[in-house]
Design a protein around this motif. Structure first.
Motif, PDB file in Angstrom:
ATOM      1  N   PHE A 174       3.526  -1.676   3.927  1.00 12.90           N
ATOM      2  CA  PHE A 174       3.370  -0.290   3.489  1.00 12.90           C
ATOM      3  C   PHE A 174       4.574   0.116   2.652  1.00 12.90           C
ATOM      4  CE2 PHE A 174       0.552  -0.206   7.197  1.00 12.90           C
ATOM      5  CZ  PHE A 174      -0.545   0.463   6.657  1.00 12.90           C
ATOM      6  N   HIS A 175       4.299   0.859   1.597  1.00  9.05           N
ATOM      7  CA  HIS A 175       5.341   1.419   0.730  1.00  9.05           C
ATOM      8  C   HIS A 175       5.345   2.928   0.962  1.00  9.05           C
ATOM      9  CE1 HIS A 175       7.683   2.040  -2.983  1.00  9.05           C
ATOM     10  NE2 HIS A 175       6.875   3.069  -3.200  1.00  9.05           N
ATOM     11  N   TYR A 176       6.470   3.449   1.441  1.00  9.01           N
ATOM     12  CA  TYR A 176       6.525   4.834   1.922  1.00  9.01           C
ATOM     13  C   TYR A 176       7.489   5.634   1.044  1.00  9.01           C
ATOM     14  CZ  TYR A 176       6.719   8.481   5.549  1.00  9.01           C
ATOM     15  OH  TYR A 176       6.635   9.658   6.259  1.00  9.01           O
ATOM     16  N   ASP A 177       6.938   6.519   0.199  1.00 12.70           N
ATOM     17  CA  ASP A 177       7.765   7.281  -0.750  1.00 12.70           C
ATOM     18  C   ASP A 177       8.394   8.504  -0.103  1.00 12.70           C
ATOM     19  OD1 ASP A 177       7.561   5.894  -3.210  1.00 12.70           O
ATOM     20  OD2 ASP A 177       5.517   6.623  -3.463  1.00 12.70           O
ATOM     21  N   VAL A 178       9.673   8.683  -0.363  1.00 15.90           N
ATOM     22  CA  VAL A 178      10.385   9.879   0.085  1.00 15.90           C
ATOM     23  C   VAL A 178      11.036  10.493  -1.158  1.00 15.90           C
ATOM     24  CG1 VAL A 178      12.252  10.752   1.546  1.00 15.90           C
ATOM     25  CG2 VAL A 178      10.876   8.796   2.320  1.00 15.90           C
TER      26      VAL A 178
ATOM     27  N   PHE B 285       2.971  -5.908  -6.176  1.00 17.18           N
ATOM     28  CA  PHE B 285       2.278  -4.802  -6.837  1.00 17.18           C
ATOM     29  C   PHE B 285       1.991  -3.708  -5.815  1.00 17.18           C
ATOM     30  CE2 PHE B 285       1.256  -8.796  -8.915  1.00 17.18           C
ATOM     31  CZ  PHE B 285       1.684  -8.522 -10.212  1.00 17.18           C
ATOM     32  N   THR B 286       2.531  -2.518  -6.075  1.00 17.48           N
ATOM     33  CA  THR B 286       2.283  -1.410  -5.154  1.00 17.48           C
ATOM     34  C   THR B 286       1.064  -0.638  -5.625  1.00 17.48           C
ATOM     35  OG1 THR B 286       4.595  -1.280  -4.579  1.00 17.48           O
ATOM     36  CG2 THR B 286       3.275   0.666  -4.133  1.00 17.48           C
ATOM     37  N   GLY B 287       0.057  -0.630  -4.784  1.00 14.89           N
ATOM     38  CA  GLY B 287      -1.200   0.003  -5.161  1.00 14.89           C
ATOM     39  C   GLY B 287      -1.286   1.427  -4.637  1.00 14.89           C
ATOM     40  N   GLY B 288      -1.847   2.300  -5.476  1.00 13.06           N
ATOM     41  CA  GLY B 288      -2.036   3.696  -5.086  1.00 13.06           C
ATOM     42  C   GLY B 288      -3.427   4.165  -5.433  1.00 13.06           C
TER      43      GLY B 288
ATOM     44  N   ALA C 231       0.843  -1.203   0.000  1.00 14.24           N
ATOM     45  CA  ALA C 231       0.000   0.000   0.000  1.00 14.24           C
ATOM     46  C   ALA C 231       0.872   1.244   0.000  1.00 14.24           C
ATOM     47  CB  ALA C 231      -0.895  -0.011   1.233  1.00 14.24           C
ATOM     48  N   SER C 232       0.670   2.103  -1.004  1.00  9.52           N
ATOM     49  CA  SER C 232       1.492   3.304  -1.126  1.00  9.52           C
ATOM     50  C   SER C 232       0.953   4.412  -0.217  1.00  9.52           C
ATOM     51  CB  SER C 232       1.516   3.782  -2.577  1.00  9.52           C
ATOM     52  OG  SER C 232       2.373   4.891  -2.669  1.00  9.52           O
ATOM     53  N   VAL C 233       1.752   4.768   0.782  1.00 14.44           N
ATOM     54  CA  VAL C 233       1.302   5.708   1.816  1.00 14.44           C
ATOM     55  C   VAL C 233       1.007   7.090   1.230  1.00 14.44           C
ATOM     56  CG1 VAL C 233       2.017   6.865   3.947  1.00 14.44           C
ATOM     57  CG2 VAL C 233       2.524   4.439   3.606  1.00 14.44           C
ATOM     58  N   SER C 234       1.764   7.489   0.200  1.00 14.98           N
ATOM     59  CA  SER C 234       1.546   8.831  -0.365  1.00 14.98           C
ATOM     60  C   SER C 234       0.165   8.961  -0.999  1.00 14.98           C
ATOM     61  CB  SER C 234       2.636   9.177  -1.384  1.00 14.98           C
ATOM     62  OG  SER C 234       2.572   8.304  -2.479  1.00 14.98           O
ATOM     63  N   CYS C 235      -0.508   7.838  -1.229  1.00 17.21           N
ATOM     64  CA  CYS C 235      -1.845   7.875  -1.826  1.00 17.21           C
ATOM     65  C   CYS C 235      -2.940   7.680  -0.767  1.00 17.21           C
ATOM     66  CB  CYS C 235      -1.981   6.786  -2.883  1.00 17.21           C
ATOM     67  SG  CYS C 235      -0.787   6.953  -4.218  1.00 17.21           S
TER      68      CYS C 235
ATOM     69  N   VAL D  22       6.351   4.469 -13.270  1.00 21.24           N
ATOM     70  CA  VAL D  22       6.058   5.893 -13.562  1.00 21.24           C
ATOM     71  C   VAL D  22       7.197   6.684 -12.902  1.00 21.24           C
ATOM     72  CG1 VAL D  22       3.544   5.527 -13.537  1.00 21.24           C
ATOM     73  CG2 VAL D  22       4.699   6.258 -11.431  1.00 21.24           C
ATOM     74  N   ASN D  23       7.170   8.025 -13.046  1.00 17.29           N
ATOM     75  CA  ASN D  23       8.169   8.828 -12.327  1.00 17.29           C
ATOM     76  C   ASN D  23       7.830   8.838 -10.839  1.00 17.29           C
ATOM     77  OD1 ASN D  23       9.684   9.541 -14.564  1.00 17.29           O
ATOM     78  ND2 ASN D  23       8.249  11.183 -15.075  1.00 17.29           N
ATOM     79  N   PRO D  24       8.822   8.693  -9.974  1.00 13.88           N
ATOM     80  CA  PRO D  24       8.515   8.551  -8.551  1.00 13.88           C
ATOM     81  C   PRO D  24       7.888   9.806  -7.930  1.00 13.88           C
ATOM     82  CG  PRO D  24      10.888   8.755  -8.912  1.00 13.88           C
ATOM     83  CD  PRO D  24      10.258   8.626 -10.250  1.00 13.88           C
ATOM     84  N   GLY D  25       6.940   9.572  -7.044  1.00  9.96           N
ATOM     85  CA  GLY D  25       6.432  10.675  -6.231  1.00  9.96           C
ATOM     86  C   GLY D  25       5.032  11.140  -6.566  1.00  9.96           C
ATOM     87  N   PHE D  26       4.673  11.112  -7.835  1.00 11.73           N
ATOM     88  CA  PHE D  26       3.352  11.619  -8.221  1.00 11.73           C
ATOM     89  C   PHE D  26       2.394  10.473  -8.496  1.00 11.73           C
ATOM     90  CE2 PHE D  26       6.254  15.026  -9.504  1.00 11.73           C
ATOM     91  CZ  PHE D  26       5.678  16.093  -8.827  1.00 11.73           C
ATOM     92  N   SER D  27       1.196  10.612  -7.966  1.00  5.39           N
ATOM     93  CA  SER D  27       0.186   9.606  -8.294  1.00  5.39           C
ATOM     94  C   SER D  27      -0.556  10.043  -9.558  1.00  5.39           C
ATOM     95  CB  SER D  27      -0.786   9.439  -7.128  1.00  5.39           C
ATOM     96  OG  SER D  27      -1.326  10.683  -6.796  1.00  5.39           O
TER      97      SER D  27
ATOM     98  N   ASP E 156       5.776  -0.438  -9.291  1.00  7.81           N
ATOM     99  CA  ASP E 156       5.198   0.695  -8.555  1.00  7.81           C
ATOM    100  C   ASP E 156       4.803   1.828  -9.499  1.00  7.81           C
ATOM    101  OD1 ASP E 156       4.524   2.591  -6.622  1.00  7.81           O
ATOM    102  OD2 ASP E 156       6.600   3.196  -6.310  1.00  7.81           O
ATOM    103  N   GLY E 157       3.515   2.103  -9.554  1.00  3.62           N
ATOM    104  CA  GLY E 157       3.009   3.226 -10.339  1.00  3.62           C
ATOM    105  C   GLY E 157       1.986   2.784 -11.358  1.00  3.62           C
ATOM    106  N   ASN E 158       0.784   3.357 -11.249  1.00  5.43           N
ATOM    107  CA  ASN E 158      -0.309   3.025 -12.163  1.00  5.43           C
ATOM    108  C   ASN E 158      -0.641   1.527 -12.159  1.00  5.43           C
ATOM    109  OD1 ASN E 158      -1.079   3.435 -15.703  1.00  5.43           O
ATOM    110  ND2 ASN E 158      -2.364   3.863 -13.962  1.00  5.43           N
ATOM    111  N   VAL E 159      -0.562   0.961 -10.971  1.00  5.41           N
ATOM    112  CA  VAL E 159      -0.911  -0.457 -10.806  1.00  5.41           C
ATOM    113  C   VAL E 159      -2.425  -0.536 -10.624  1.00  5.41           C
ATOM    114  CG1 VAL E 159      -0.768  -2.385  -9.179  1.00  5.41           C
ATOM    115  CG2 VAL E 159       1.320  -1.171  -9.862  1.00  5.41           C
ATOM    116  N   ASN E 160      -3.104  -1.109 -11.571  1.00  2.00           N
ATOM    117  CA  ASN E 160      -4.576  -1.219 -11.485  1.00  2.00           C
ATOM    118  C   ASN E 160      -5.019  -2.455 -12.266  1.00  2.00           C
ATOM    119  OD1 ASN E 160      -5.138  -0.532 -14.288  1.00  2.00           O
ATOM    120  ND2 ASN E 160      -4.438   1.517 -13.757  1.00  2.00           N
TER     121      ASN E 160
END
Ligand SMILES: O=C(CO)[C@@H](O)[C@H](O)COP(=O)(O)O
Length: 229
Positions: free
Chosen positions: A37-41, A200-203, A12-16, A145-150, A181-185
């Motif tokens: 938990f997946h925690y983006d910095v 699979f990191t979900g956001g 689970a991506s915490v930033s989302c 995807v590029n890191p940081g942005f959902s 990680d990124g746009n995982v759906n």
């Protein structure tokens, strides 16, 4: 904490997550089958945003039994490792693009009681030394995807890079998993699994989709992958 990662696994991506109701949202993730938990910095240089801090990470750790993977999308890795080391982190993903001597960074992470994860950007293909580096870490994190942005769209080349990495691992009998990680759906997990990803990191696009529970979303994410596991 060593995880017995399910096959396949969802993180689970915490930033989302809903940071305004963070405690309640942490509990909702815990009620689901999410593995960690997946925690983006992000440091504002590796990509043009600044997220998330060490204190929130400590809060997360103090309020969950799930493991925490910190993804350092930063250049000054050494300093960030020191800052996050005391904060209940289990796994630290560090970027190949930001490391001069990855083996030294990996050893530092291990000495501090955490496990390294080798991360590489969406536009970086696997490099010659990735197999050797993979042997030294818990798994490999491929940014799709590029890191940081959902809310971004998956980069097709990133899927190709997963395929290449999986082949390199298999050819060398290295049993390490690949995290996407990124746009995982539900529309992307099949091609990611086919390419070789099994974490699979979900956001926003796949895990925290309104009107469905997190567990319902996990089922929707994994259903298209069922032929691969
Ligand atoms: O923040 C990022 C991208 O680095 C990820 O950790 C999330 O996974 C993004 O989720 P989506 O919004 O793309 O679904």
């Amino acid at each position: 904490m060593d995880i017995n990662l399910p096959m396949p696994a969802v993180s689970a991506s915490v930033s989302c997550m809903d940071l305004g109701h963070f405690y309640n949202h942490i509990k909702k993730v815990e009620e689901s089958s999410a593995a960690f938990f997946h925690y983006d910095v992000v440091d504002g240089k590796f990509n043009k945003c600044y997220i998330l801090g060490d204190m929130l990470c400590e809060y997360l750790h103090n309020n969950t039994k799930l493991p925490v993977e910190v993804h350092l999308a930063v250049y000054d890795i050494d300093n960030y490792i020191d800052v996050f080391a005391g904060k209940g982190v289990d796994y630290i993903a560090v970027h190949y693009e930001a490391m001069e001597k990855p083996a030294i960074i990996f050893n530092k992470i291990k000495k501090l009681g955490m496990q390294p994860v080798l991360a590489y950007r969406a536009d970086t293909p696997p490099q010659e030394d990735f197999v050797e580096l993979a042997r030294q870490c818990a798994w490999i994190l491929k940014l799709t995807v590029n890191p940081g942005f959902s809310g971004q769209t998956i980069k097709p080349t990133a899927v190709e890079h997963i395929k290449m990495m999986k082949k390199m691992l298999d050819d060398n009998n290295v049993d390490k998993r690949i995290q996407a990680d990124g746009n995982v759906n539900p529309a992307t997990t099949k091609m990611l699994a086919e390419a070789g990803a099994s974490i699979f990191t979900g956001g926003t696009s796949g895990l925290f989709v309104q009107n469905y529970s997190i567990e319902e979303n996990i089922k929707k994410l994994l259903q298209p992958t069922k032929d691969f596991f």
